[in-house]
Write an enzyme that holds these catalytic residues in place. Structure first.
Site, PDB file in Angstrom:
ATOM      1  CG  HIS A 125      -6.775   8.337  -1.138  1.00 28.80           C
ATOM      2  ND1 HIS A 125      -5.432   8.110  -1.340  1.00 28.80           N
ATOM      3  CD2 HIS A 125      -7.358   7.117  -1.117  1.00 28.80           C
ATOM      4  CE1 HIS A 125      -5.208   6.822  -1.457  1.00 28.80           C
ATOM      5  NE2 HIS A 125      -6.357   6.191  -1.314  1.00 28.80           N
TER       6      HIS A 125
ATOM      7  CG  HIS B 274      -2.090   0.901   1.126  1.00 26.86           C
ATOM      8  ND1 HIS B 274      -2.294   1.944   2.004  1.00 26.86           N
ATOM      9  CD2 HIS B 274      -3.124   0.964   0.246  1.00 26.86           C
ATOM     10  CE1 HIS B 274      -3.393   2.589   1.687  1.00 26.86           C
ATOM     11  NE2 HIS B 274      -3.913   2.023   0.626  1.00 26.86           N
TER      12      HIS B 274
ATOM     13  CE  LYS C 234      -1.229   4.558  -1.921  1.00 26.76           C
ATOM     14  NZ  LYS C 234      -1.920   4.084  -0.714  1.00 26.76           N
TER      15      LYS C 234
ATOM     16  CG  ASP D 134      19.280  10.532 -10.794  1.00 27.61           C
ATOM     17  OD1 ASP D 134      19.225   9.384 -11.270  1.00 27.61           O
ATOM     18  OD2 ASP D 134      19.257  11.560 -11.492  1.00 27.61           O
TER      19      ASP D 134
ATOM     20  CG  ASP E 228       0.744  19.872  21.048  1.00 26.28           C
ATOM     21  OD1 ASP E 228      -0.485  20.107  21.045  1.00 26.28           O
ATOM     22  OD2 ASP E 228       1.317  19.276  21.977  1.00 26.28           O
TER      23      ASP E 228
ATOM     24  CE  LYS F  10      -4.144   6.726   2.342  1.00 33.12           C
ATOM     25  NZ  LYS F  10      -5.572   6.664   2.340  1.00 33.12           N
TER      26      LYS F  10
END
Length: 386
Positions: free
Chosen positions: A293, A113, A115, A120, A300, A295
């Protein structure tokens, strides 16, 4: 495992695909030596074809290009995009290809899952954005709402180790010797900025709970505000207790959650938790302007995280995930301001009094969905000690 925070990084927050994909393709177009990309979804649409074309062009000019996609998230990749990539010289593989889609087996939920992308050994990207056109959505709604981070600096070293480790693991599982990584010394990336961050992964061996523990430690230390936005929110008891405890000691706890129904079972299961969360003084905003979508979290105003991990049992117990955790007031302020703007433009707050007096059949639907999710997770053998 304790997070390893590294200083000297330059971090750029990217809001959704409109900012992420141009930055990713620009980096690939400038690549001279190596491109490495992982994605849960890699669609054969306008965005997917643009990224694939950039990788194919890089491979044709002699750049070593590797791409790894998930077999469940990208079921058509092997037929639609992989052949052309292979013909151009790209090394392309599928993580856990789907063979029997209707069988519920433990390994089927162990998805890739993450991404991630690296170019380089100098520029990397981490976040929650799949290789899919954000504009391909129903009902003419605005594009999906998500985040990624462009990274330069010492943080690239643990990211590179994670990318290479999984690539070698998949090679070993497939008995593939053609795509072995070259053995040459790699220098630690130089400092590019002044920001401090850690790279965290979740796997099923050494890093089973690193991302969750980072969240819990930050929540436990919170003194003013917890602002958490998550597309799929179904935390376990420890996580819920941590949020309740924070609210009890006077911390402002704000959750920005998915308001549109994408997966009905998970949507209703999440709503089963709303009553107690609202009763504890936690504010809940449902984002309905488009599909959310994201996350991410800001705590603080100096601690922030962006990544692929949802706060649900599939991300926290089963899938391979990757998040960057940032200790930097400037980055946290930018992410917080972006979240607040999204809340103003597309979210609405749930009234605690009305939600706590839902009809009995609505409450039954929510709790039936919640317990069905728990049963499904239990069938995989995970979460029994939670």
């Amino acid at each position: 495992m304790t997070a390893e925070f590294l200083s000297g990084n330059r971090l750029t927050l990217l809001n959704s695909g409109a900012e992420y994909f141009p930055a990713l393709i620009k980096a690939i177009d400038k690549a001279q030596h190596e491109v490495h990309l992982e994605s849960y979804i890699f669609e054969d649409d306008a965005t997917g074809r643009a990224v694939a074309a950039a990788m194919a062009d890089a491979a044709r000019r002699g750049v070593m290009v590797r791409v790894l996609v998930d077999g469940f998230g990208a079921p058509e990749f092997a037929e639609q995009l992989q052949p052309a990539l292979l013909a151009a010289g790209v090394q392309a593989m599928v993580y856990r290809p789907e063979i029997a889609r209707l069988r519920l087996r433990r390994h089927r939920l162990r998805r890739l899952h993450r991404k991630l992308a690296m170019v380089d050994g100098e520029i990397a990207f981490v976040g929650g954005i799949n290789i899919v056109d954000d504009s391909d959505r129903p009902l003419e709604m605005p594009p999906r709402y998500d985040y990624a981070v462009r990274i330069e600096g010492p943080l690239l070293q643990p990211m590179q180790r994670a990318l290479h480790r999984l690539w070698e693991l998949v090679l070993w599982a497939k008995l593939n010797r053609r795509y072995r990584l070259p053995k040459f010394p790699r220098q630690a990336p130089k400092a590019r900025g002044e920001q401090t961050a850690a790279f965290l992964v979740r796997d099923n061996i050494r890093h089973r709970r690193d991302i969750e523990e980072a969240y819990l430690a930050a929540i436990a230390a919170a003194r003013e505000e917890i602002l958490l936005a998550n597309a799929y929110f179904l935390p376990g008891r420890r996580f819920r207790r941590a949020l309740h405890d924070a609210a009890r000691r006077g911390v402002r706890v704000i959750l920005v959650l998915q308001g549109r129904i994408e997966y009905r079972l998970l949507h209703y299961a999440t709503q089963a938790l709303y009553g107690k969360l609202l009763g504890a003084g936690i504010r809940i905003f449902e984002y309905r302007r488009s599909f959310m979508h994201a996350k991410v979290a800001v705590i603080d105003r100096h601690w922030a995280t962006v990544g692929s991990s949802n706060i649900d049992p599939f991300s926290l117990l089963l899938a391979r995930e990757a998040n960057v955790v940032v200790r930097d007031e400037k980055f946290a302020r930018e992410l917080r301001q972006s979240l607040q703007a999204a809340m103003r433009q597309g979210a609405s707050e749930l009234p605690a009094d009305r939600w706590q007096h839902l009809p009995w059949f609505s409450r039954l639907l929510h709790w039936a969905s919640y317990h069905l999710i728990r049963i499904l997770v239990g069938m995989t053998g995970y979460g029994r000690k939670r």
